[in-house]
Design a protein around this motif. Sequence first.
Motif, PDB file in Angstrom:
ATOM      1  N   GLU A 146       1.363   7.335  -6.187  1.00 20.45           N
ATOM      2  CA  GLU A 146       0.214   8.143  -6.632  1.00 20.45           C
ATOM      3  C   GLU A 146       0.282   9.581  -6.121  1.00 20.45           C
ATOM      4  O   GLU A 146      -0.171  10.502  -6.786  1.00 20.45           O
ATOM      5  CB  GLU A 146      -1.098   7.487  -6.179  1.00 20.45           C
ATOM      6  CG  GLU A 146      -1.323   6.185  -6.924  1.00 20.45           C
ATOM      7  CD  GLU A 146      -2.776   5.765  -6.986  1.00 20.45           C
ATOM      8  OE1 GLU A 146      -3.654   6.590  -6.674  1.00 20.45           O
ATOM      9  OE2 GLU A 146      -3.014   4.607  -7.336  1.00 20.45           O
ATOM     10  N   LEU A 147       0.828   9.748  -4.935  1.00 20.68           N
ATOM     11  CA  LEU A 147       0.877  11.090  -4.359  1.00 20.68           C
ATOM     12  C   LEU A 147       2.158  11.847  -4.734  1.00 20.68           C
ATOM     13  O   LEU A 147       2.268  13.042  -4.478  1.00 20.68           O
ATOM     14  CB  LEU A 147       0.778  11.007  -2.830  1.00 20.68           C
ATOM     15  CG  LEU A 147      -0.542  10.458  -2.261  1.00 20.68           C
ATOM     16  CD1 LEU A 147      -0.393  10.131  -0.782  1.00 20.68           C
ATOM     17  CD2 LEU A 147      -1.671  11.458  -2.465  1.00 20.68           C
ATOM     18  N   LEU A 195       0.823  -1.209   0.000  1.00 24.03           N
ATOM     19  CA  LEU A 195       0.000   0.000   0.000  1.00 24.03           C
ATOM     20  C   LEU A 195       0.852   1.252   0.000  1.00 24.03           C
ATOM     21  O   LEU A 195       0.592   2.197  -0.739  1.00 24.03           O
ATOM     22  CB  LEU A 195      -0.873   0.027   1.249  1.00 24.03           C
ATOM     23  CG  LEU A 195      -2.100  -0.846   1.121  1.00 24.03           C
ATOM     24  CD1 LEU A 195      -2.646  -1.168   2.478  1.00 24.03           C
ATOM     25  CD2 LEU A 195      -3.132  -0.131   0.266  1.00 24.03           C
ATOM     26  N   TYR A 247       8.899   7.009  -0.999  1.00 22.40           N
ATOM     27  CA  TYR A 247       8.537   5.909  -0.099  1.00 22.40           C
ATOM     28  C   TYR A 247       9.764   5.458   0.699  1.00 22.40           C
ATOM     29  O   TYR A 247      10.795   5.135   0.120  1.00 22.40           O
ATOM     30  CB  TYR A 247       7.973   4.743  -0.923  1.00 22.40           C
ATOM     31  CG  TYR A 247       7.805   3.470  -0.136  1.00 22.40           C
ATOM     32  CD1 TYR A 247       7.204   3.478   1.122  1.00 22.40           C
ATOM     33  CD2 TYR A 247       8.244   2.255  -0.635  1.00 22.40           C
ATOM     34  CE1 TYR A 247       7.062   2.318   1.851  1.00 22.40           C
ATOM     35  CE2 TYR A 247       8.088   1.085   0.084  1.00 22.40           C
ATOM     36  CZ  TYR A 247       7.500   1.122   1.332  1.00 22.40           C
ATOM     37  OH  TYR A 247       7.363  -0.022   2.057  1.00 22.40           O
ATOM     38  N   LEU A 266      -6.332   1.389  -0.603  1.00 19.77           N
ATOM     39  CA  LEU A 266      -5.597   2.455  -1.287  1.00 19.77           C
ATOM     40  C   LEU A 266      -6.487   3.691  -1.474  1.00 19.77           C
ATOM     41  O   LEU A 266      -6.081   4.813  -1.162  1.00 19.77           O
ATOM     42  CB  LEU A 266      -5.123   1.923  -2.647  1.00 19.77           C
ATOM     43  CG  LEU A 266      -4.190   2.807  -3.445  1.00 19.77           C
ATOM     44  CD1 LEU A 266      -2.863   2.986  -2.715  1.00 19.77           C
ATOM     45  CD2 LEU A 266      -3.915   2.200  -4.821  1.00 19.77           C
ATOM     46  N   GLU A 267      -7.692   3.474  -1.965  1.00 22.70           N
ATOM     47  CA  GLU A 267      -8.628   4.571  -2.194  1.00 22.70           C
ATOM     48  C   GLU A 267      -8.928   5.322  -0.903  1.00 22.70           C
ATOM     49  O   GLU A 267      -8.939   6.547  -0.840  1.00 22.70           O
ATOM     50  CB  GLU A 267      -9.938   4.042  -2.798  1.00 22.70           C
ATOM     51  CG  GLU A 267      -9.933   3.977  -4.313  1.00 22.70           C
ATOM     52  CD  GLU A 267      -9.270   5.180  -4.969  1.00 22.70           C
ATOM     53  OE1 GLU A 267      -9.778   6.304  -4.806  1.00 22.70           O
ATOM     54  OE2 GLU A 267      -8.228   5.002  -5.638  1.00 22.70           O
ATOM     55  N   ARG A 273       2.455   1.991  -3.376  1.00 22.62           N
ATOM     56  CA  ARG A 273       1.505   2.498  -4.384  1.00 22.62           C
ATOM     57  C   ARG A 273       0.976   3.886  -4.030  1.00 22.62           C
ATOM     58  O   ARG A 273       0.835   4.746  -4.884  1.00 22.62           O
ATOM     59  CB  ARG A 273       0.354   1.501  -4.538  1.00 22.62           C
ATOM     60  CG  ARG A 273       0.847   0.236  -5.223  1.00 22.62           C
ATOM     61  CD  ARG A 273      -0.254  -0.666  -5.656  1.00 22.62           C
ATOM     62  NE  ARG A 273      -1.299  -0.012  -6.423  1.00 22.62           N
ATOM     63  CZ  ARG A 273      -2.439  -0.606  -6.753  1.00 22.62           C
ATOM     64  NH1 ARG A 273      -2.646  -1.858  -6.387  1.00 22.62           N
ATOM     65  NH2 ARG A 273      -3.345   0.028  -7.441  1.00 22.62           N
ATOM     66  N   LEU A 274       0.696   4.081  -2.760  1.00 15.28           N
ATOM     67  CA  LEU A 274       0.178   5.378  -2.332  1.00 15.28           C
ATOM     68  C   LEU A 274       1.227   6.479  -2.560  1.00 15.28           C
ATOM     69  O   LEU A 274       0.911   7.570  -3.046  1.00 15.28           O
ATOM     70  CB  LEU A 274      -0.227   5.307  -0.853  1.00 15.28           C
ATOM     71  CG  LEU A 274      -0.967   6.491  -0.270  1.00 15.28           C
ATOM     72  CD1 LEU A 274      -2.264   6.760  -1.004  1.00 15.28           C
ATOM     73  CD2 LEU A 274      -1.274   6.259   1.226  1.00 15.28           C
ATOM     74  N   LEU A 284      -7.160   5.451   1.947  1.00 16.83           N
ATOM     75  CA  LEU A 284      -6.021   6.207   2.485  1.00 16.83           C
ATOM     76  C   LEU A 284      -5.757   7.476   1.646  1.00 16.83           C
ATOM     77  O   LEU A 284      -5.505   8.549   2.193  1.00 16.83           O
ATOM     78  CB  LEU A 284      -4.748   5.352   2.511  1.00 16.83           C
ATOM     79  CG  LEU A 284      -4.758   4.039   3.308  1.00 16.83           C
ATOM     80  CD1 LEU A 284      -3.337   3.553   3.529  1.00 16.83           C
ATOM     81  CD2 LEU A 284      -5.449   4.166   4.658  1.00 16.83           C
ATOM     82  N   LYS A 285      -5.862   7.294   0.338  1.00 10.77           N
ATOM     83  CA  LYS A 285      -5.596   8.425  -0.558  1.00 10.77           C
ATOM     84  C   LYS A 285      -6.577   9.568  -0.285  1.00 10.77           C
ATOM     85  O   LYS A 285      -6.181  10.737  -0.182  1.00 10.77           O
ATOM     86  CB  LYS A 285      -5.724   7.951  -2.006  1.00 10.77           C
ATOM     87  CG  LYS A 285      -5.040   8.850  -2.989  1.00 10.77           C
ATOM     88  CD  LYS A 285      -4.984   8.172  -4.334  1.00 10.77           C
ATOM     89  CE  LYS A 285      -5.442   9.117  -5.416  1.00 10.77           C
ATOM     90  NZ  LYS A 285      -5.620   8.436  -6.688  1.00 10.77           N
TER      91      LYS A 285
END
Length: 221
Positions: free
Chosen positions: A24-25, A17, A29, A209-210, A20-21, A212-213
């Motif tokens: 996306e942001l 997660l 990481y 993911l959705e 990926r997060l 948290l984002k």
Amino acid sequence: MVSVAIDGPAGAGKSTLARRLAAELGYIYVDTGAMYRAIGLYALRAGKDPKDNAAVDALLPEIELRLASIAGEQHIYLKDEDVSTAIRTEAAGMAASAVGANPAVRAFLLDLQRSMAKKQDVLMDGRDIGTVVLPKATVKFFLTASPEVRAKRRCDELSAKGQKVDYNKVLKDIQQRDYQDTHREIAPLKMSRDSIKVDTSDMTIEEVLEKLKEIVVQKVG
Ligand code: DC
């Protein structure tokens, strides 16, 4: 600087997660478990017991740990060797949990972790990020799932990498690591009061993911 902290027990889905997060942001990481794993691996290779604090302390001055981001992926090096794959075994995970109870190892890594968060927007995952490493993180998450679900996920992950797996042994290792990680004296795994707890047992990666984002975007604006 924006910092997102993700803590939780082994196998809760943090690293998948977090990776990926962060992508996306557009944050860097930082997988702090990889740092403990690299030190655990170093101790194993040196023929030392990772639980023997004095023996591990004596190794610290010679450990050259380096992180680099290549095509958005974190790579971890011991001197010039890329150990990103070598640290992903059960043995290295258990050794990481053992060296994680060593105060000198924690102090050694704390400096490195904090200095990374000072320079750039980060998404850092581990056990003590929200409580110790980045107590003022912009957003803090605590991811969890039942030990059985976590053991099943770990087995799937290891077999996808072609490693032989024994579910009962993985479950036992997870329970032992939970115990070690929550009962150590220094920086134990625990949820900070301002963390958002997410139980991922019945959620897909996409759903988590959705969620948290959405929370981060709302907070950061
Ligand atoms: O997240 P992981 O499974 O790669 O972590 C391996 C071990 O490292 C974990 O069992 C405990 C230790 N660890 C820690 O003590 N503190 C952290 N911030 C990250 C990991």
